[in-house]
Design a protein around this motif. Sequence first.
Motif, PDB file in Angstrom:
ATOM      1  N   LEU A   1      75.548  56.245 -43.423  1.00 48.88           N
ATOM      2  CA  LEU A   1      74.144  56.196 -43.026  1.00 48.88           C
ATOM      3  C   LEU A   1      73.289  56.691 -44.192  1.00 48.88           C
ATOM      4  O   LEU A   1      73.322  57.861 -44.557  1.00 48.88           O
ATOM      5  CB  LEU A   1      73.915  57.063 -41.780  1.00 48.88           C
ATOM      6  CG  LEU A   1      72.520  57.014 -41.152  1.00 48.88           C
ATOM      7  CD1 LEU A   1      72.129  55.581 -40.804  1.00 48.88           C
ATOM      8  CD2 LEU A   1      72.474  57.901 -39.933  1.00 48.88           C
TER       9      LEU A   1
ATOM     10  N   ARG B   1      77.503  59.664 -39.451  1.00 47.82           N
ATOM     11  CA  ARG B   1      78.319  58.738 -40.239  1.00 47.82           C
ATOM     12  C   ARG B   1      78.000  58.864 -41.715  1.00 47.82           C
ATOM     13  O   ARG B   1      76.828  58.967 -42.106  1.00 47.82           O
ATOM     14  CB  ARG B   1      78.047  57.294 -39.805  1.00 47.82           C
ATOM     15  CG  ARG B   1      78.595  56.951 -38.474  1.00 47.82           C
ATOM     16  CD  ARG B   1      78.392  55.511 -38.083  1.00 47.82           C
ATOM     17  NE  ARG B   1      77.797  54.655 -39.093  1.00 47.82           N
ATOM     18  CZ  ARG B   1      77.145  53.547 -38.821  1.00 47.82           C
ATOM     19  NH1 ARG B   1      76.974  53.161 -37.588  1.00 47.82           N
ATOM     20  NH2 ARG B   1      76.635  52.810 -39.785  1.00 47.82           N
TER      21      ARG B   1
ATOM     22  N   SER C   1      69.014  54.502 -39.236  1.00 42.62           N
ATOM     23  CA  SER C   1      69.624  54.927 -37.972  1.00 42.62           C
ATOM     24  C   SER C   1      71.004  54.329 -37.779  1.00 42.62           C
ATOM     25  O   SER C   1      71.364  53.328 -38.385  1.00 42.62           O
ATOM     26  CB  SER C   1      68.730  54.532 -36.796  1.00 42.62           C
ATOM     27  OG  SER C   1      68.706  53.123 -36.648  1.00 42.62           O
ATOM     28  N   SER C   2      71.735  55.003 -36.916  1.00 42.21           N
ATOM     29  CA  SER C   2      73.008  54.496 -36.398  1.00 42.21           C
ATOM     30  C   SER C   2      72.854  54.495 -34.885  1.00 42.21           C
ATOM     31  O   SER C   2      71.749  54.691 -34.366  1.00 42.21           O
ATOM     32  CB  SER C   2      74.157  55.401 -36.843  1.00 42.21           C
ATOM     33  OG  SER C   2      74.059  56.666 -36.223  1.00 42.21           O
ATOM     34  N   ASP C   3      73.942  54.336 -34.157  1.00 37.09           N
ATOM     35  CA  ASP C   3      73.891  54.347 -32.699  1.00 37.09           C
ATOM     36  C   ASP C   3      73.570  55.739 -32.157  1.00 37.09           C
ATOM     37  O   ASP C   3      73.071  55.881 -31.049  1.00 37.09           O
ATOM     38  CB  ASP C   3      75.231  53.861 -32.136  1.00 37.09           C
ATOM     39  CG  ASP C   3      75.180  53.611 -30.645  1.00 37.09           C
ATOM     40  OD1 ASP C   3      74.180  53.033 -30.180  1.00 37.09           O
ATOM     41  OD2 ASP C   3      76.122  54.018 -29.942  1.00 37.09           O
TER      42      ASP C   3
END
Length: 125
Positions: free
Chosen positions: A22, A19, A31-33
């Motif tokens: 981020l 992303r 972090s992202s998912d």
Amino acid sequence: MDLYVNHPIMALGSPDWIREDLELRGAPAASSDTHVIVRVQAQTVLIKVRLFQDYGDAIASDPSFTTVFDGSLYLADRRFVIGDVLGESRFVKHIGGPLRWRVRVAVDDPKGYARAADVVLSAEE
């Protein structure tokens, strides 16, 4: 493994695109998912990355390292990628198992310019 990175941010997680929103914003990791990013020394040294898959043995990182991320990542195709955010240096490992994994990342320099990282993957039920 030793990884030569061209960009000072190392990405770990899904082989999908990271992303754009981020960002580290001064933190040692974000972090992202699906991804974790960590600041590393770029274009000066090889980054030493040790990747462990924990099957309940409680694998610990190097005791001199600092944990900068301990969370869950979604790996849709069950592959784990380590590389720079530009995608120029990449290591891809098929890990199988479930879609969601607990990931712990510890580095030798949490203030921002790591030269080594330990990554531990644990399957989440």
